[in-house]
Structures are given as C-alpha cells and as structure tokens.
Scaffold this motif. Structure first.
Motif, PDB file in Angstrom:
ATOM      1  N   GLY A  54       2.486  -8.528  -8.193  1.00 49.19           N
ATOM      2  CA  GLY A  54       2.502  -9.390  -7.016  1.00 49.19           C
ATOM      3  C   GLY A  54       3.868  -9.683  -6.440  1.00 49.19           C
ATOM      4  N   THR A  55       4.914  -9.159  -7.059  1.00 47.63           N
ATOM      5  CA  THR A  55       6.266  -9.378  -6.531  1.00 47.63           C
ATOM      6  C   THR A  55       6.403  -8.695  -5.175  1.00 47.63           C
ATOM      7  N   LYS A  56       7.137  -9.322  -4.294  1.00 56.24           N
ATOM      8  CA  LYS A  56       7.434  -8.745  -2.984  1.00 56.24           C
ATOM      9  C   LYS A  56       8.948  -8.570  -2.883  1.00 56.24           C
ATOM     10  N   ILE A  57       9.372  -7.337  -2.661  1.00 54.14           N
ATOM     11  CA  ILE A  57      10.787  -7.025  -2.480  1.00 54.14           C
ATOM     12  C   ILE A  57      11.056  -7.021  -0.979  1.00 54.14           C
ATOM     13  N   ASN A  58      12.012  -7.816  -0.549  1.00 49.91           N
ATOM     14  CA  ASN A  58      12.367  -7.909   0.867  1.00 49.91           C
ATOM     15  C   ASN A  58      13.763  -7.345   1.092  1.00 49.91           C
ATOM     16  N   VAL A  59      13.876  -6.502   2.105  1.00 48.08           N
ATOM     17  CA  VAL A  59      15.171  -5.966   2.516  1.00 48.08           C
ATOM     18  C   VAL A  59      15.354  -6.322   3.982  1.00 48.08           C
ATOM     19  N   SER A  60      16.439  -7.032   4.271  1.00 51.26           N
ATOM     20  CA  SER A  60      16.737  -7.455   5.629  1.00 51.26           C
ATOM     21  C   SER A  60      18.078  -6.853   6.043  1.00 51.26           C
ATOM     22  N   ILE A  61      18.098  -6.234   7.224  1.00 49.33           N
ATOM     23  CA  ILE A  61      19.311  -5.575   7.717  1.00 49.33           C
ATOM     24  C   ILE A  61      19.765  -6.296   8.982  1.00 49.33           C
ATOM     25  N   LYS A  62      21.010  -6.754   8.968  1.00 49.24           N
ATOM     26  CA  LYS A  62      21.578  -7.453  10.123  1.00 49.24           C
ATOM     27  C   LYS A  62      22.870  -6.768  10.536  1.00 49.24           C
ATOM     28  N   ASN A  63      23.001  -6.506  11.813  1.00 44.87           N
ATOM     29  CA  ASN A  63      24.189  -5.867  12.358  1.00 44.87           C
ATOM     30  C   ASN A  63      24.985  -6.905  13.127  1.00 44.87           C
ATOM     31  N   SER A  64      26.184  -7.226  12.637  1.00 45.01           N
ATOM     32  CA  SER A  64      27.067  -8.160  13.325  1.00 45.01           C
ATOM     33  C   SER A  64      28.109  -7.362  14.099  1.00 45.01           C
ATOM     34  N   GLU A  65      29.091  -8.052  14.619  1.00 42.86           N
ATOM     35  CA  GLU A  65      30.107  -7.415  15.462  1.00 42.86           C
ATOM     36  C   GLU A  65      30.751  -6.211  14.791  1.00 42.86           C
ATOM     37  N   ASN A  66      31.270  -6.392  13.611  1.00 39.91           N
ATOM     38  CA  ASN A  66      31.977  -5.286  12.958  1.00 39.91           C
ATOM     39  C   ASN A  66      31.556  -5.114  11.502  1.00 39.91           C
ATOM     40  N   LYS A  67      30.340  -5.588  11.180  1.00 44.02           N
ATOM     41  CA  LYS A  67      29.865  -5.431   9.806  1.00 44.02           C
ATOM     42  C   LYS A  67      28.345  -5.347   9.788  1.00 44.02           C
ATOM     43  N   VAL A  68      27.839  -4.812   8.703  1.00 43.51           N
ATOM     44  CA  VAL A  68      26.397  -4.747   8.482  1.00 43.51           C
ATOM     45  C   VAL A  68      26.098  -5.532   7.216  1.00 43.51           C
ATOM     46  N   GLU A  69      25.092  -6.394   7.298  1.00 48.33           N
ATOM     47  CA  GLU A  69      24.691  -7.188   6.154  1.00 48.33           C
ATOM     48  C   GLU A  69      23.306  -6.718   5.708  1.00 48.33           C
ATOM     49  N   ILE A  70      23.196  -6.320   4.452  1.00 42.60           N
ATOM     50  CA  ILE A  70      21.928  -5.892   3.882  1.00 42.60           C
ATOM     51  C   ILE A  70      21.603  -6.851   2.747  1.00 42.60           C
ATOM     52  N   ILE A  71      20.485  -7.547   2.904  1.00 44.80           N
ATOM     53  CA  ILE A  71      20.079  -8.539   1.910  1.00 44.80           C
ATOM     54  C   ILE A  71      18.834  -8.027   1.204  1.00 44.80           C
ATOM     55  N   VAL A  72      18.887  -7.939  -0.108  1.00 45.00           N
ATOM     56  CA  VAL A  72      17.749  -7.528  -0.924  1.00 45.00           C
ATOM     57  C   VAL A  72      17.360  -8.720  -1.791  1.00 45.00           C
ATOM     58  N   SER A  73      16.102  -9.134  -1.694  1.00 46.38           N
ATOM     59  CA  SER A  73      15.633 -10.259  -2.492  1.00 46.38           C
ATOM     60  C   SER A  73      14.208  -9.996  -2.949  1.00 46.38           C
ATOM     61  N   ASP A  74      13.788 -10.744  -3.957  1.00 44.52           N
ATOM     62  CA  ASP A  74      12.395 -10.692  -4.383  1.00 44.52           C
ATOM     63  C   ASP A  74      11.957 -12.100  -4.745  1.00 44.52           C
TER      64      ASP A  74
END
Length: 75
Positions: A54-74
């Motif tokens: 039942g675990t849910k793995i979430n990956v969120s990708i955000k593009n800022s001005e000069n960087k990319v943020e990748i968040i992985v959580s469960d």
C-alpha cells in the motif's frame, strides 16, 4: 529518465502493492543518463523493499529559474 526507471521497477512494485506517481514539469538536464537512471532505480527499489503493501512513492519535479528540484517521498 525518471519514468524509464519507474517502469523498470513496475513488476516488483505491483507484486508488493506499491504505486509510483510522477508529477510535474518535463525538464531537460545535462546529466549522465545511466547514472541518473541507476540513482532512481535505487531510490524506487529501496522504497519498494522497505515500504510495505500500500505504499505510494511520489516523485515531484519542479523547474525553477536556474535549477531543477526533484522530490522523492513515500508514505
């Protein structure tokens, strides 16, 4: 790269009752595809191994001005 890594873990995650959800913007990065792929496979594999049914793995990708943020959580 992220979706490809998730698809490589799909059989194992389905057997364990774990879902992988990827959301956010599509971005282009100058990185080693094989190293990034391996990093995400390791993250997904660990979440599957230790997450439990039942675990849910979430990956969120955000593009800022000069960087990319990748968040992985469960949960």
């Amino acid at each position: 790269i992220i979706e490809g890594s998730a698809s490589l873990c799909l059989d194992k995650s389905n057997r364990e009752g774990i879902s992988i959800d990827i959301s956010g913007e599509e971005v282009e990065l100058k990185v080693s595809k094989s190293l990034m792929e391996q990093a995400f496979i390791n993250l997904f594999d660990n979440a599957i191994k230790y997450g439990g049914m039942g675990t849910k793995i979430n990956v969120s990708i955000k593009n800022s001005e000069n960087k990319v943020e990748i968040i992985v959580s469960d949960n």
